[in-house]
Design a protein around this motif. Structure first.
Motif, PDB file in Angstrom:
ATOM      1  N   ALA A 173       9.548 -51.326-101.492  1.00  0.00           N
ATOM      2  CA  ALA A 173       9.696 -50.532-102.709  1.00  0.00           C
ATOM      3  C   ALA A 173      10.488 -49.256-102.476  1.00  0.00           C
ATOM      4  CB  ALA A 173       8.318 -50.203-103.269  1.00  0.00           C
ATOM      5  N   GLY A 174      10.414 -48.745-101.252  1.00  0.00           N
ATOM      6  CA  GLY A 174      11.156 -47.524-100.970  1.00  0.00           C
ATOM      7  C   GLY A 174      10.816 -46.967 -99.612  1.00  0.00           C
ATOM      8  N   ALA A 175      11.600 -45.985 -99.202  1.00  0.00           N
ATOM      9  CA  ALA A 175      11.375 -45.314 -97.915  1.00  0.00           C
ATOM     10  C   ALA A 175      11.552 -43.821 -98.095  1.00  0.00           C
ATOM     11  CB  ALA A 175      12.335 -45.839 -96.853  1.00  0.00           C
ATOM     12  N   GLY A 176      10.782 -43.064 -97.332  1.00  0.00           N
ATOM     13  CA  GLY A 176      10.925 -41.610 -97.288  1.00  0.00           C
ATOM     14  C   GLY A 176      11.266 -41.191 -95.876  1.00  0.00           C
ATOM     15  N   LEU A 177      12.392 -40.520 -95.694  1.00  0.00           N
ATOM     16  CA  LEU A 177      12.847 -40.129 -94.359  1.00  0.00           C
ATOM     17  C   LEU A 177      13.080 -38.629 -94.278  1.00  0.00           C
ATOM     18  CD1 LEU A 177      15.565 -42.858 -93.544  1.00  0.00           C
ATOM     19  CD2 LEU A 177      13.125 -42.884 -92.959  1.00  0.00           C
ATOM     20  N   ASP A 178      12.648 -38.054 -93.163  1.00  0.00           N
ATOM     21  CA  ASP A 178      12.951 -36.653 -92.878  1.00  0.00           C
ATOM     22  C   ASP A 178      13.663 -36.500 -91.542  1.00  0.00           C
ATOM     23  OD1 ASP A 178      12.771 -33.821 -93.521  1.00  0.00           O
ATOM     24  OD2 ASP A 178      11.278 -33.674 -91.914  1.00  0.00           O
TER      25      ASP A 178
END
Length: 319
Positions: free
Chosen positions: A257-262
């Motif tokens: 569904a999605g990814a969060g990257l820092d």
């Protein structure tokens, strides 16, 4: 003659205001650089007359070849108490003392949840539409209450992320190679039997592992394929733990569904990098540790490190 201290990657131009440098200014001239030096040649030129360098986290690598080009360098202060991009043996050979600083665990935990919430509730999409006069509501948010949070790593950061997940009413599971059931129980989580089980059963997977030979490339094409198409993947730890090409492919085909990257393999991220235009991606420019309190701690401890070094008794030595 005063020594020269170079502060690297002071993007926000706050290094000299986040701490009281006056205790060392009679012996040290402090110069900060807001621009990032992308090559060793640029870095060696900028630091040619530096006796002291202050660097943030692992933004800048200090290999043996760079130490050889900086004969004046005597003290390298890196924020935090662990740094994998400094060649400590080379520093010792070249007579460079390497020191660290304290680092708060809470800022990266808070950013982790900012990414999780931003993904689950479509905040970027909805905010952009509202500001541009677009549709009023175009997404249906994913609920966190009652869903499963899977944590890769349950150390001081993962443990705090777990407690927030419990506060949201999530079921929390965790896995790492040496995680015990007892440690998981300490924070109200359960230990997954395997990495594969955690990936298959989690609605949100968040990475909180230390980068090592065991964890580099841990999540590749095979592992990402185990995630549910409704699952979110968040990485605020180290970019190399997740295979970048495999993640890009998964995002483009809608496999998750999605990814969060820092965190990214190259920082700052090049302007033409494919992650900048990837669908289903919420990305931030390595802000995990960038907070007012943490910066005051970093730069305040850096001043203390310099004072101790000048007095002949270095503190918080790394190596």
């Amino acid at each position: 003659m005063r020594m020269r201290c170079a502060v690297l990657d002071d993007y926000q131009r706050v290094a000299t205001t986040m701490a009281d440098w006056s205790p060392v200014l009679d012996r040290v001239e402090v110069v900060s650089f807001a621009e990032h030096f992308a090559t060793e040649d640029e870095l060696a030129t900028a630091l040619a007359d530096a006796d002291i360098v202050v660097t943030l986290r692992e933004r800048v690598a200090f290999p043996a070849s760079l130490f050889a080009r900086l004969p004046r360098l005597r003290l390298l202060v890196a924020s935090g108490m662990r740094n994998s991009v400094i060649d400590h043996a080379a520093a010792e050979r070249h007579g460079v003392t390497v020191c660290g600083t304290a680092s708060a665990p809470t800022p990266p935990v808070e950013l982790t949840w900012a990414l999780i919430l931003g993904l689950a509730r479509g905040l970027v999409t909805e905010n952009a539409a509202l500001r541009a006069g677009g549709p009023w509501q175009s997404t249906v948010g994913a609920d966190l209450h009652g869903r499963r949070l899977g944590l890769l790593g349950l150390g001081k950061l993962g443990g705090r992320v777990a407690r927030v997940g419990l506060a949201f009413g999530m079921e929390v599971t965790a896995w790492s190679q040496h995680l015990t059931a007892e440690r998981a129980e300490e924070v109200g989580a359960t230990r997954a039997a395997s990495l594969e089980e955690l990936l298959r059963t989690s609605d949100v997977v968040s990475v909180h592992l230390v980068l090592s030979d065991r964890t580099r490339g841990l999540l590749g094409e095979r592992e990402l394929a185990l995630l549910r198409p409704t699952a979110y993947l968040v990485n605020t730890s180290r970019a190399a733990i997740v295979d970048q090409d495999a993640l890009l492919a998964a995002l483009h085909r809608g496999a998750i569904a999605g990814a969060g990257l820092d965190v990214f393999e190259t920082e700052p991220l090049p302007a033409d990098h494919p992650l900048r235009s990837a669908p289903r991606l919420l990305a931030t420019p390595h802000l995990g540790y960038v907070s007012e309190d943490n910066y005051r701690r970093y730069y305040g401890d850096a001043v203390e490190d310099i004072q101790a070094f000048l007095a002949g008794s270095p503190i918080r030595r790394l190596g």
